[in-house]
Scaffold this motif. Structure first.
Motif, mmCIF file in Angstrom:
data_model
loop_
_atom_site.group_PDB
_atom_site.id
_atom_site.type_symbol
_atom_site.label_atom_id
_atom_site.label_comp_id
_atom_site.label_asym_id
_atom_site.label_seq_id
_atom_site.Cartn_x
_atom_site.Cartn_y
_atom_site.Cartn_z
ATOM 1 N N ASN A 75 14.200 -16.328 -43.927
ATOM 2 C CA ASN A 75 14.300 -14.882 -43.748
ATOM 3 C C ASN A 75 12.943 -14.282 -44.100
ATOM 4 N N GLU A 76 12.062 -14.208 -43.104
ATOM 5 C CA GLU A 76 10.676 -13.766 -43.324
ATOM 6 C C GLU A 76 10.567 -12.311 -43.764
ATOM 7 N N VAL A 77 11.560 -11.515 -43.441
ATOM 8 C CA VAL A 77 11.466 -10.073 -43.673
ATOM 9 C C VAL A 77 12.511 -9.574 -44.677
ATOM 10 N N ASP A 78 13.126 -10.498 -45.401
ATOM 11 C CA ASP A 78 14.155 -10.150 -46.382
ATOM 12 C C ASP A 78 15.235 -9.243 -45.798
ATOM 13 N N ALA A 79 15.629 -9.531 -44.574
ATOM 14 C CA ALA A 79 16.679 -8.759 -43.912
ATOM 15 C C ALA A 79 18.000 -8.992 -44.622
ATOM 16 N N SER A 80 18.809 -7.950 -44.672
ATOM 17 C CA SER A 80 20.152 -8.103 -45.219
ATOM 18 C C SER A 80 21.132 -7.312 -44.366
ATOM 19 N N THR A 123 13.065 -12.512 -38.338
ATOM 20 C CA THR A 123 11.793 -11.800 -38.389
ATOM 21 C C THR A 123 11.993 -10.388 -37.840
ATOM 22 N N ASP A 124 10.887 -9.692 -37.588
ATOM 23 C CA ASP A 124 10.953 -8.319 -37.084
ATOM 24 C C ASP A 124 10.223 -8.240 -35.743
ATOM 25 N N ASN A 139 15.351 -6.177 -36.086
ATOM 26 C CA ASN A 139 15.346 -4.834 -35.512
ATOM 27 C C ASN A 139 16.234 -4.747 -34.275
ATOM 28 N N ARG A 140 16.208 -5.801 -33.460
ATOM 29 C CA ARG A 140 17.023 -5.806 -32.243
ATOM 30 C C ARG A 140 18.491 -6.033 -32.569
ATOM 31 N N VAL A 141 18.798 -6.784 -33.614
ATOM 32 C CA VAL A 141 20.200 -6.926 -34.023
ATOM 33 C C VAL A 141 20.768 -5.541 -34.289
ATOM 34 N N ARG A 142 20.016 -4.754 -35.044
ATOM 35 C CA ARG A 142 20.483 -3.414 -35.414
ATOM 36 C C ARG A 142 20.551 -2.479 -34.200
ATOM 37 N N SER A 143 19.480 -2.427 -33.416
ATOM 38 C CA SER A 143 19.439 -1.481 -32.288
ATOM 39 C C SER A 143 20.419 -1.867 -31.184
ATOM 40 N N GLN A 144 20.559 -3.145 -30.902
ATOM 41 C CA GLN A 144 21.477 -3.567 -29.839
ATOM 42 C C GLN A 144 22.930 -3.396 -30.261
#
Length: 167
Positions: free
Chosen positions: A7-12, A45-46, A109-114
């Motif tokens: 998890n390169e961007v510490d996404a949660s 990633t982002d 970012n695409r997980v969230r926007s899509q």
């Protein structure tokens, strides 16, 4: 199956990334009747991270939602017999005896926007991207209409089986 997450961007999210990724990946392998113990890498990633990877490996200088890097060269999608031939030497991890199956890169970012765009949960979008990418690792593609229909059917069947449907 060995399933490694970076998890390169510490996404949660409101779900466990590794647990959901592993569950979906295993469901695809089971559905495709993959006879091997495999190793899969998932990187989160982002936009910038996936843009760099997309540019480096596909010469497309823009972000995307998911990238798949299969290690197996298939004659036919889902025909794992090719692994028994010359490829096995190149794919076999000598330390574990597992097949190095491939890599998945997902853009948070695409997980969230899509998820917003399609009107379903982030969990559903993430699971869809993992299923989609795993099918690429199994040799499937969607460049032609018939191929796309096969992939879409398999993705929907897997997500329905797991109870991860559109909200």
């Amino acid at each position: 199956m060995t399933f490694c997450v970076e998890n390169e961007v510490d996404a949660s999210f409101d779900f466990d990334i590794e647990e959901l990724g592993r569950t979906v990946a295993q469901a695809v392998l089971d559905e495709e009747k993959c006879p091997y113990e495999v190793e899969i890498s998932l990187t989160i990633t982002d936009d910038e991270g996936i843009r760099e990877i997309n540019n480096e490996f596909r010469q497309i200088d823009s972000p995307t939602d998911v990238l798949s890097f299969p290690n197996v060269s298939y004659d036919e999608p889902g025909d794992f017999s090719v692994i028994d031939g010359e490829q096995k030497v190149d794919l076999l991890n000598p330390d574990t005896g597992n097949i190095s199956f491939g890599d998945i890169v997902i853009n948070v970012n695409r997980v969230r926007s899509q998820a917003l765009e399609y009107g379903h949960s982030e969990k559903r979008e993430f699971a869809f991207l993992v299923a989609h990418s795993m099918l690429h690792l199994c040799g499937y593609d969607h460049m032609e209409e018939q191929e796309a229909a096969v992939m879409e059917g398999k993705q929907n069947d897997i997500l329905t089986y797991l109870g991860i449907t559109r909200d």
